[in-house]
Design an enzyme around this catalytic site. Sequence first.
Site: not given
Ligand code: GAL
Length: 822
Positions: A199-201, A221, A162
């Site tokens: 890293e969300w793109g 997400d 993450d």
């Molecule tokens: C976000 C991630 C989620 C989940 C979450 C956990 O950054 O996109 O899928 O893993 O953190 O805190």
Amino acid sequence: MMRNRGRPVAALVSSLALVWSFLALPAAAQAAPPPPTLAATPPMGFNNWNAFGCDVNERLIKETADVLVSSGLKDAGYRYVNIDDCWSLRERGPDGRLVPDPAKFPGGIEGVADYVHDKGLKLGIYGDAGTKTCAGYPGSLGHEELDARTWADWGVDYLKYDNCNNQSDGSQEDYIRRYTAMRQALDKTGRVIVYSICEWGTSQPWTWAKGIGHLWRTTGDISDNWASLRSIIRQNAPLAPYAGPGHWNDPDMMEIGNGGMTATEYRTHMSMWAMMAAPLIIGTDLRTASAETLSILGNRALIAIDQDRLGVQGAVVSDENGLMVLDKPLANGDRAIALYNSTDTLATVSVATAGTGLRPAGAYRLTDVWSGAETQVKSTISAGVPAHGTVVYRVRPLRDPAHVAPAVAVGAELGTVVPGPTGGGTLTTTVTNRGVGTIRDLSVAAHVPEGWTAAPLSSAERARLATDTTLRTTWRLNVPAGTPAGHYPVDITASYRWGPRHRPATTSSQIIATVVTAPEDGRRHLSTISPVTSANATGPVEADQSNGGALENDGNLITIAGHVYQRGLGTTTGSELRYYLGGRCSRLVTDVGLDDEAQGGPATFTVYADDTAAATSGPVAAGEAPKPLTADLTGAAWLRLVAESPTSGTHTDWAKPVLTCGDVPDDSPILPQSQTLFSFESGTEGFTIANPGDGGTVTQSPSFHTEGANGLAVSTPVAGNWFGRTLAAPVDLSGRTMLKFDLKAGDVGTVGEIAVQVGESFTWCQGGLWTWTNPHSSRTVTERFDQISCPVGVTLDRSDIRAVWVFLNTGGEVLIDDIRAE
Ligand code: GAL
């Protein structure tokens, strides 16, 4: 016996290996054969985050592994059981290593890994390329090697990595550096570990992460609702060129089964993930999953498309007006074609075979992956697709179409429907034969809800319908007067015969009719009338509060330049609300302005009577005083409220909008009527404290008020107290349905409740509705009489109210105003 059978097999294997390496040598004299690609097809498995968040533990992971096996999902291809955030302790151990939380994982991660491996499954874990994970557990930035070694020692097979607390300067170089550091650390362990970049793109990982990670998130997400699914598909679909064996676009874990979407939407979820060659990571509680959820997740035809060894993400071949067609080549020469309808109504989605990668042929066989039905087309793939639905066909050229049913597309269009003899609606249906060969004896039927009628205004029958021709029929719908506004299904069925043996067949589609009704006579708060459609930039439009954030019911009281309103609509630009008036309304009066809760703008507010701008604010800036607007709506069928701004998402309020319908005097009461019990204009109005020993004080205060110029400031004890009074004479609130008061929290959140004392015995009746609010936020606290409970044997006699109290706690100052009945 066993030993004797065992030995020859082993010998055979090793001698084959010898032959293979011997034969392989001359062909590839220098280069060794490439190692098998890890994640050669998109990873499949489970992750606990979407359904459980931080609530993860050993038992959940083990039980999920059990169900993966017993449900057949493992056999269908789901292999990885992945643990997400919150599995470790908040501090590293004395040796610097991450420590599994012993309360959650008493057997350690190693123990779970052994368990999962014994079932023939693999184990995944979660880490973060920052100083802390998103939930605040230790991150791996600067600890890459030790953490990778720790995970490898435990037997981990998959890492989701993450991006929270990343200390980044935001540059792509920094992203590459941080994610490569873990790649190298994983390589050093020597263990085969799938590496999932999360890293969300943000830094466009599709442009750099091939060769570093096996998959990378392309978006923020996912959440369990249609708007989220639609937006993620829109972002991920165009990235097809970047995906391939060992390097996949990851539009996030699945929400199928979590309850926030319809079965049609969840089938779209599974269909589009398969078409986009996305990792299929289940995100629901498999231990309690319904048969329907398991059948969607276990759809073998779609899994085969997702896992096809060619490893090509379906390409977007057309994308217009919310209708998208994807085309995915498959290893055996077939192609998967998806017809995706992201609009809110039934639509016919079509693509010419020449516009896809299908090779030219006289006909094609289509296999519907959801129904298994087989049909043939000449040169256009087409279907009536329900709102939010997706049809996926596996397609191949077909030499002899005579014995396969022709594909027939049934489409329809239907505007809003008005009940009663002067109302009704117009339905248009289309039936198109896309198959090779004429269909015969075609007849179309519209199945309407009971009491409705559907009469064809043009022919609904055709003796012969040739390839690529359409029967279009217009229908008059009549809906009984008094039918409530809402959504009603109308099924359209085409019946026909096909082929040399005149075999009977039917094709159906469903369209949803929207019944609208005009408001009743009177002057009414617009916030109490449901719009027919409502579009908004951030989350839903809020009634009687500002827009707040993306969630429902998360706003404050509407506040424009310090002026606080009890009623109104909280929107964000560009928003549009549509109300059906049926020519029965004359006027809308409202204040407009930008809400104090967020800056932005300037914004323009326009009230439309049908297509005419009946009132407009011109640009309104943040901090500007409320602007009054009056719009003449005489004769208009529709009212539209539009707020626009160069800055999308500006918080725009329609404050106290009042709609006048029918022939009513200008001074008739505004409905729903409300009766003020205490407005604190003349002081504290005799407010006392129910339990003086527990503490608290009351004073009149101008610093928060909704109507008038004053409210009440209450200093509350931490554990709370009841503030209110016995009335001078019993009050009759019969006919009222609820009690309300306005509240602004102090430095800390607070809780509001209302109680009344009834009858000669002054019996306490109080509700169970506790409203938590954030510091400094403002709210109208609402308590319905039918939710207030009295002691056993007492009924709440609304005509004999003897005292009114509100409960406030958490300590510090709480401001309240206008205790009222509605
Ligand atoms: C976000 C991630 C989620 C989940 C979450 C956990 O950054 O996109 O899928 O893993 O953190 O805190």
